[in-house]
Design a protein around this motif. Sequence first.
Motif, PDB file in Angstrom:
ATOM      1  N   MET A   6       0.840  -1.171   0.000  1.00 33.91           N
ATOM      2  CA  MET A   6       0.000   0.000   0.000  1.00 33.91           C
ATOM      3  C   MET A   6       0.885   1.234   0.000  1.00 33.91           C
ATOM      4  SD  MET A   6      -3.330   0.703   2.291  1.00 33.91           S
ATOM      5  CE  MET A   6      -4.511  -0.221   1.381  1.00 33.91           C
ATOM      6  N   ASN A   7       0.481   2.272  -0.739  1.00 33.67           N
ATOM      7  CA  ASN A   7       1.263   3.502  -0.822  1.00 33.67           C
ATOM      8  C   ASN A   7       1.093   4.326   0.453  1.00 33.67           C
ATOM      9  OD1 ASN A   7       1.881   2.720  -3.375  1.00 33.67           O
ATOM     10  ND2 ASN A   7       0.406   4.076  -4.359  1.00 33.67           N
ATOM     11  N   ALA A   8       2.158   5.015   0.805  1.00 34.46           N
ATOM     12  CA  ALA A   8       2.076   5.918   1.948  1.00 34.46           C
ATOM     13  C   ALA A   8       1.298   7.160   1.523  1.00 34.46           C
ATOM     14  CB  ALA A   8       3.469   6.291   2.425  1.00 34.46           C
ATOM     15  N   SER A   9       0.270   7.495   2.269  1.00 37.66           N
ATOM     16  CA  SER A   9      -0.554   8.658   1.937  1.00 37.66           C
ATOM     17  C   SER A   9       0.127   9.928   2.404  1.00 37.66           C
ATOM     18  CB  SER A   9      -1.918   8.544   2.619  1.00 37.66           C
ATOM     19  OG  SER A   9      -2.581   7.403   2.183  1.00 37.66           O
ATOM     20  N   PRO A  10      -0.015  11.003   1.634  1.00 38.58           N
ATOM     21  CA  PRO A  10       0.573  12.269   2.085  1.00 38.58           C
ATOM     22  C   PRO A  10      -0.139  12.789   3.323  1.00 38.58           C
ATOM     23  CG  PRO A  10      -0.703  12.578   0.081  1.00 38.58           C
ATOM     24  CD  PRO A  10      -0.681  11.113   0.368  1.00 38.58           C
ATOM     25  N   VAL A  11       0.559  13.596   4.086  1.00 37.87           N
ATOM     26  CA  VAL A  11       0.030  14.144   5.327  1.00 37.87           C
ATOM     27  C   VAL A  11      -0.543  15.531   5.033  1.00 37.87           C
ATOM     28  CG1 VAL A  11       0.626  14.864   7.648  1.00 37.87           C
ATOM     29  CG2 VAL A  11       1.692  12.845   6.671  1.00 37.87           C
ATOM     30  N   ILE A  12      -1.721  15.816   5.617  1.00 39.77           N
ATOM     31  CA  ILE A  12      -2.379  17.106   5.413  1.00 39.77           C
ATOM     32  C   ILE A  12      -2.151  17.973   6.637  1.00 39.77           C
ATOM     33  CG2 ILE A  12      -4.566  18.274   5.055  1.00 39.77           C
ATOM     34  CD1 ILE A  12      -5.599  15.779   3.743  1.00 39.77           C
ATOM     35  N   ASP A  13      -1.545  19.134   6.423  1.00 40.74           N
ATOM     36  CA  ASP A  13      -1.363  20.105   7.484  1.00 40.74           C
ATOM     37  C   ASP A  13      -2.479  21.135   7.362  1.00 40.74           C
ATOM     38  OD1 ASP A  13      -0.317  21.554   9.551  1.00 40.74           O
ATOM     39  OD2 ASP A  13       1.191  22.566   8.320  1.00 40.74           O
ATOM     40  N   PRO A  14      -3.215  21.440   8.440  1.00 40.73           N
ATOM     41  CA  PRO A  14      -4.344  22.373   8.338  1.00 40.73           C
ATOM     42  C   PRO A  14      -3.951  23.765   7.849  1.00 40.73           C
ATOM     43  CG  PRO A  14      -4.341  21.296  10.481  1.00 40.73           C
ATOM     44  CD  PRO A  14      -3.099  20.884   9.778  1.00 40.73           C
ATOM     45  N   ILE A  15      -2.753  24.206   8.173  1.00 39.26           N
ATOM     46  CA  ILE A  15      -2.306  25.539   7.741  1.00 39.26           C
ATOM     47  C   ILE A  15      -2.160  25.579   6.218  1.00 39.26           C
ATOM     48  CG2 ILE A  15      -0.081  26.743   7.598  1.00 39.26           C
ATOM     49  CD1 ILE A  15      -1.840  27.845   9.826  1.00 39.26           C
ATOM     50  N   GLU A  16      -1.751  24.479   5.612  1.00 38.40           N
ATOM     51  CA  GLU A  16      -1.556  24.452   4.159  1.00 38.40           C
ATOM     52  C   GLU A  16      -2.875  24.591   3.401  1.00 38.40           C
ATOM     53  OE1 GLU A  16       0.751  21.187   2.798  1.00 38.40           O
ATOM     54  OE2 GLU A  16       2.292  21.490   4.315  1.00 38.40           O
ATOM     55  N   LEU A  17      -3.982  24.250   4.042  1.00 39.41           N
ATOM     56  CA  LEU A  17      -5.274  24.377   3.381  1.00 39.41           C
ATOM     57  C   LEU A  17      -5.663  25.841   3.174  1.00 39.41           C
ATOM     58  CD1 LEU A  17      -7.291  21.611   5.244  1.00 39.41           C
ATOM     59  CD2 LEU A  17      -6.307  21.499   2.963  1.00 39.41           C
ATOM     60  N   LEU A  18      -5.138  26.736   4.005  1.00 43.11           N
ATOM     61  CA  LEU A  18      -5.507  28.151   3.937  1.00 43.11           C
ATOM     62  C   LEU A  18      -4.458  29.009   3.245  1.00 43.11           C
ATOM     63  CD1 LEU A  18      -6.964  28.525   7.520  1.00 43.11           C
ATOM     64  CD2 LEU A  18      -8.214  28.380   5.386  1.00 43.11           C
ATOM     65  N   THR A  19      -3.417  28.410   2.715  1.00 45.17           N
ATOM     66  CA  THR A  19      -2.394  29.183   2.015  1.00 45.17           C
ATOM     67  C   THR A  19      -2.350  28.759   0.563  1.00 45.17           C
ATOM     68  OG1 THR A  19      -0.701  27.576   2.631  1.00 45.17           O
ATOM     69  CG2 THR A  19      -0.958  29.476   4.060  1.00 45.17           C
ATOM     70  N   ASN A  20      -2.078  29.719  -0.298  1.00 46.61           N
ATOM     71  CA  ASN A  20      -1.915  29.442  -1.717  1.00 46.61           C
ATOM     72  C   ASN A  20      -0.456  29.687  -2.052  1.00 46.61           C
ATOM     73  OD1 ASN A  20      -2.144  29.025  -4.419  1.00 46.61           O
ATOM     74  ND2 ASN A  20      -3.270  30.899  -4.844  1.00 46.61           N
ATOM     75  N   LYS A  21       0.256  28.636  -2.279  1.00 47.56           N
ATOM     76  CA  LYS A  21       1.684  28.760  -2.564  1.00 47.56           C
ATOM     77  C   LYS A  21       1.939  28.731  -4.069  1.00 47.56           C
ATOM     78  CE  LYS A  21       3.047  26.715   1.770  1.00 47.56           C
ATOM     79  NZ  LYS A  21       3.668  25.593   2.434  1.00 47.56           N
ATOM     80  N   GLY A  22       1.009  29.238  -4.825  1.00 45.65           N
ATOM     81  CA  GLY A  22       1.198  29.282  -6.264  1.00 45.65           C
ATOM     82  C   GLY A  22       0.772  28.012  -6.975  1.00 45.65           C
ATOM     83  N   ASN A  23       0.209  27.049  -6.251  1.00 44.60           N
ATOM     84  CA  ASN A  23      -0.195  25.805  -6.893  1.00 44.60           C
ATOM     85  C   ASN A  23      -1.600  25.891  -7.476  1.00 44.60           C
ATOM     86  OD1 ASN A  23      -1.495  25.909  -4.486  1.00 44.60           O
ATOM     87  ND2 ASN A  23      -0.693  23.984  -3.682  1.00 44.60           N
ATOM     88  N   ARG A  24      -2.290  26.987  -7.238  1.00 43.31           N
ATOM     89  CA  ARG A  24      -3.629  27.165  -7.809  1.00 43.31           C
ATOM     90  C   ARG A  24      -3.586  28.331  -8.780  1.00 43.31           C
ATOM     91  NH1 ARG A  24      -8.025  30.378  -7.004  1.00 43.31           N
ATOM     92  NH2 ARG A  24      -9.991  29.454  -7.631  1.00 43.31           N
ATOM     93  N   GLN A  25      -3.840  28.050 -10.035  1.00 45.23           N
ATOM     94  CA  GLN A  25      -3.844  29.083 -11.064  1.00 45.23           C
ATOM     95  C   GLN A  25      -5.279  29.545 -11.286  1.00 45.23           C
ATOM     96  OE1 GLN A  25      -1.123  30.292 -12.502  1.00 45.23           O
ATOM     97  NE2 GLN A  25       0.198  28.900 -11.358  1.00 45.23           N
TER      98      GLN A  25
ATOM     99  N   ARG B  21      -3.874  11.726   4.858  1.00 49.39           N
ATOM    100  CA  ARG B  21      -4.857  11.762   3.780  1.00 49.39           C
ATOM    101  C   ARG B  21      -5.312  10.342   3.440  1.00 49.39           C
ATOM    102  NH1 ARG B  21      -4.278  15.475  -1.341  1.00 49.39           N
ATOM    103  NH2 ARG B  21      -5.368  16.813   0.091  1.00 49.39           N
ATOM    104  N   LYS B  22      -6.622  10.183   3.278  1.00 45.73           N
ATOM    105  CA  LYS B  22      -7.180   8.884   2.953  1.00 45.73           C
ATOM    106  C   LYS B  22      -7.708   8.910   1.523  1.00 45.73           C
ATOM    107  CE  LYS B  22      -8.701   8.019   7.654  1.00 45.73           C
ATOM    108  NZ  LYS B  22      -9.852   7.815   8.530  1.00 45.73           N
ATOM    109  N   LYS B  23      -7.667   7.777   0.886  1.00 45.16           N
ATOM    110  CA  LYS B  23      -8.218   7.644  -0.457  1.00 45.16           C
ATOM    111  C   LYS B  23      -9.596   7.009  -0.347  1.00 45.16           C
ATOM    112  CE  LYS B  23      -3.797   7.195  -2.756  1.00 45.16           C
ATOM    113  NZ  LYS B  23      -2.994   6.393  -3.660  1.00 45.16           N
ATOM    114  N   TYR B  24     -10.405   7.187  -1.378  1.00 46.59           N
ATOM    115  CA  TYR B  24     -11.741   6.600  -1.360  1.00 46.59           C
ATOM    116  C   TYR B  24     -11.680   5.078  -1.211  1.00 46.59           C
ATOM    117  CZ  TYR B  24     -14.124  10.881  -2.658  1.00 46.59           C
ATOM    118  OH  TYR B  24     -14.635  12.144  -2.662  1.00 46.59           O
TER     119      TYR B  24
END
Length: 118
Positions: free
Chosen positions: A1-20, A104-107
């Motif tokens: 099974m693949n290791a799921s990435p970790v979600i940091d709550p602060i990253e949800l409220l910041t835009n580091k240029g990954n959203r165009q 992070r969990k997958k469906y």
Amino acid sequence: MNASPVIDPIELLTNKGNRQSSFLSPIWNPMACALAGFGVAMFVNWGFRKPVFSGIQKHIAFTAIGGGAGYYFDQKRNDYLAKRDAVLRHYIELHPDDFPVKERKKYGDVLESWVPVR
């Protein structure tokens, strides 16, 4: 099974240029309000039983006022959302124990396998 990435709550409220933003995003509200202003001028003429396109200066004025109002409200909305995100980010920074870092969990991990019963 693949290791799921970790979600940091602060990253949800910041835009580091990954959203165009899309091409229409900055001009959508002013353009829609300018079109509404043009429509209001046509509606006023129709209400006074004049030809719909008579008084072109009225159409130009209402279109300009509508575009300016759309730009103003778009800027107010952006300021409000920036303030809200800053307040939420600050609260998360002050209370990190209330917002634990989650994996992070997958469906496929959350949903149970489906077996048809016939």
